[in-house]
Design a protein around this motif. Structure first.
Motif, PDB file in Angstrom:
ATOM      1  N   LEU A   1      17.301   7.162 -45.680  1.00 26.36           N
ATOM      2  CA  LEU A   1      17.176   5.819 -44.966  1.00 26.36           C
ATOM      3  C   LEU A   1      16.655   5.443 -43.430  1.00 26.36           C
ATOM      4  CD1 LEU A   1      20.451   4.580 -46.888  1.00 26.36           C
ATOM      5  CD2 LEU A   1      17.972   4.781 -47.902  1.00 26.36           C
ATOM      6  N   ALA A   2      15.519   5.067 -43.350  1.00 28.17           N
ATOM      7  CA  ALA A   2      14.989   4.724 -41.988  1.00 28.17           C
ATOM      8  C   ALA A   2      15.994   3.885 -41.279  1.00 28.17           C
ATOM      9  CB  ALA A   2      13.706   3.925 -42.099  1.00 28.17           C
ATOM     10  N   PRO A   3      15.735   4.138 -39.961  1.00 29.68           N
ATOM     11  CA  PRO A   3      15.105   5.097 -39.105  1.00 29.68           C
ATOM     12  C   PRO A   3      16.100   6.461 -38.933  1.00 29.68           C
ATOM     13  CG  PRO A   3      16.148   3.433 -37.779  1.00 29.68           C
ATOM     14  CD  PRO A   3      16.615   3.094 -38.998  1.00 29.68           C
TER      15      PRO A   3
ATOM     16  N   ALA B   1      21.188  14.074 -51.563  1.00 27.27           N
ATOM     17  CA  ALA B   1      21.819  13.720 -50.422  1.00 27.27           C
ATOM     18  C   ALA B   1      21.387  12.214 -49.885  1.00 27.27           C
ATOM     19  CB  ALA B   1      21.633  14.528 -49.279  1.00 27.27           C
ATOM     20  N   VAL B   2      22.109  11.463 -49.444  1.00 27.94           N
ATOM     21  CA  VAL B   2      21.483  10.272 -49.092  1.00 27.94           C
ATOM     22  C   VAL B   2      21.947  10.048 -47.626  1.00 27.94           C
ATOM     23  CG1 VAL B   2      21.934   7.552 -49.196  1.00 27.94           C
ATOM     24  CG2 VAL B   2      22.142   8.800 -51.351  1.00 27.94           C
TER      25      VAL B   2
ATOM     26  N   ASN C   1      26.792  12.311 -50.372  1.00 28.86           N
ATOM     27  CA  ASN C   1      26.459  10.839 -50.458  1.00 28.86           C
ATOM     28  C   ASN C   1      27.873  10.180 -49.909  1.00 28.86           C
ATOM     29  OD1 ASN C   1      25.936   8.274 -50.895  1.00 28.86           O
ATOM     30  ND2 ASN C   1      25.509   8.435 -53.176  1.00 28.86           N
ATOM     31  N   PRO C   2      27.847   9.599 -48.367  1.00 26.98           N
ATOM     32  CA  PRO C   2      26.587   9.848 -47.759  1.00 26.98           C
ATOM     33  C   PRO C   2      26.468  10.973 -47.189  1.00 26.98           C
ATOM     34  CG  PRO C   2      28.451   8.834 -46.753  1.00 26.98           C
ATOM     35  CD  PRO C   2      28.633   9.011 -48.089  1.00 26.98           C
ATOM     36  N   CYS C   3      25.226  11.562 -46.772  1.00 26.12           N
ATOM     37  CA  CYS C   3      25.275  12.943 -46.189  1.00 26.12           C
ATOM     38  C   CYS C   3      26.007  13.034 -44.814  1.00 26.12           C
ATOM     39  CB  CYS C   3      23.558  13.066 -45.779  1.00 26.12           C
ATOM     40  SG  CYS C   3      22.988  14.687 -45.351  1.00 26.12           S
ATOM     41  N   ARG C   4      26.422  14.438 -44.982  1.00 23.10           N
ATOM     42  CA  ARG C   4      27.350  14.837 -43.703  1.00 23.10           C
ATOM     43  C   ARG C   4      27.053  16.296 -43.770  1.00 23.10           C
ATOM     44  NH1 ARG C   4      30.382  15.146 -48.250  1.00 23.10           N
ATOM     45  NH2 ARG C   4      31.886  17.035 -48.413  1.00 23.10           N
ATOM     46  N   VAL C   5      27.244  16.806 -42.168  1.00 23.45           N
ATOM     47  CA  VAL C   5      27.254  18.253 -42.023  1.00 23.45           C
ATOM     48  C   VAL C   5      28.220  19.115 -42.333  1.00 23.45           C
ATOM     49  CG1 VAL C   5      26.915  19.845 -40.137  1.00 23.45           C
ATOM     50  CG2 VAL C   5      25.989  17.532 -39.912  1.00 23.45           C
ATOM     51  N   LEU C   6      27.734  20.017 -43.259  1.00 21.82           N
ATOM     52  CA  LEU C   6      28.760  20.938 -44.132  1.00 21.82           C
ATOM     53  C   LEU C   6      29.049  22.039 -43.049  1.00 21.82           C
ATOM     54  CD1 LEU C   6      27.208  21.034 -47.478  1.00 21.82           C
ATOM     55  CD2 LEU C   6      29.057  19.431 -46.702  1.00 21.82           C
ATOM     56  N   ARG C   7      28.005  22.499 -42.496  1.00 24.58           N
ATOM     57  CA  ARG C   7      28.227  23.667 -41.405  1.00 24.58           C
ATOM     58  C   ARG C   7      26.856  24.103 -40.561  1.00 24.58           C
ATOM     59  NH1 ARG C   7      25.436  28.312 -43.346  1.00 24.58           N
ATOM     60  NH2 ARG C   7      24.487  28.201 -45.499  1.00 24.58           N
TER      61      ARG C   7
END
Length: 68
Positions: A19-21, A34-35, A49-55
């Motif tokens: 999703l921009a920007p 992923a979103v 969803n929502p996208c998050r850092v896993l590692r």
């Protein structure tokens, strides 16, 4: 509106929505479906969803250019 952008060597898996920007940092990997609603730092694996850092990615993964 500004476009979604990504750094060099980014891999965005099938079905992911950016999703921009948002900005995806160099060398990061985005998981399938992923979103991405917020910026993703460089050199990480992120998904969800929502996208998050896993590692963070290992030095070997960054050098090889392939996720494990």
């Amino acid at each position: 509106n500004r476009p979604a952008t990504s750094g060099e060597g980014v891999i965005i898996s099938r079905g992911a929505a950016m999703l921009a920007p948002v900005i995806v940092g160099a060398g990061s990997r985005i998981g399938a479906n992923a979103v991405v609603t917020k910026d993703v730092p460089a050199g990480v694996v992120a998904a969800g969803n929502p996208c998050r850092v896993l590692r963070p990615m290992t030095a070997e993964e960054l050098a090889a250019g392939e996720p494990d």
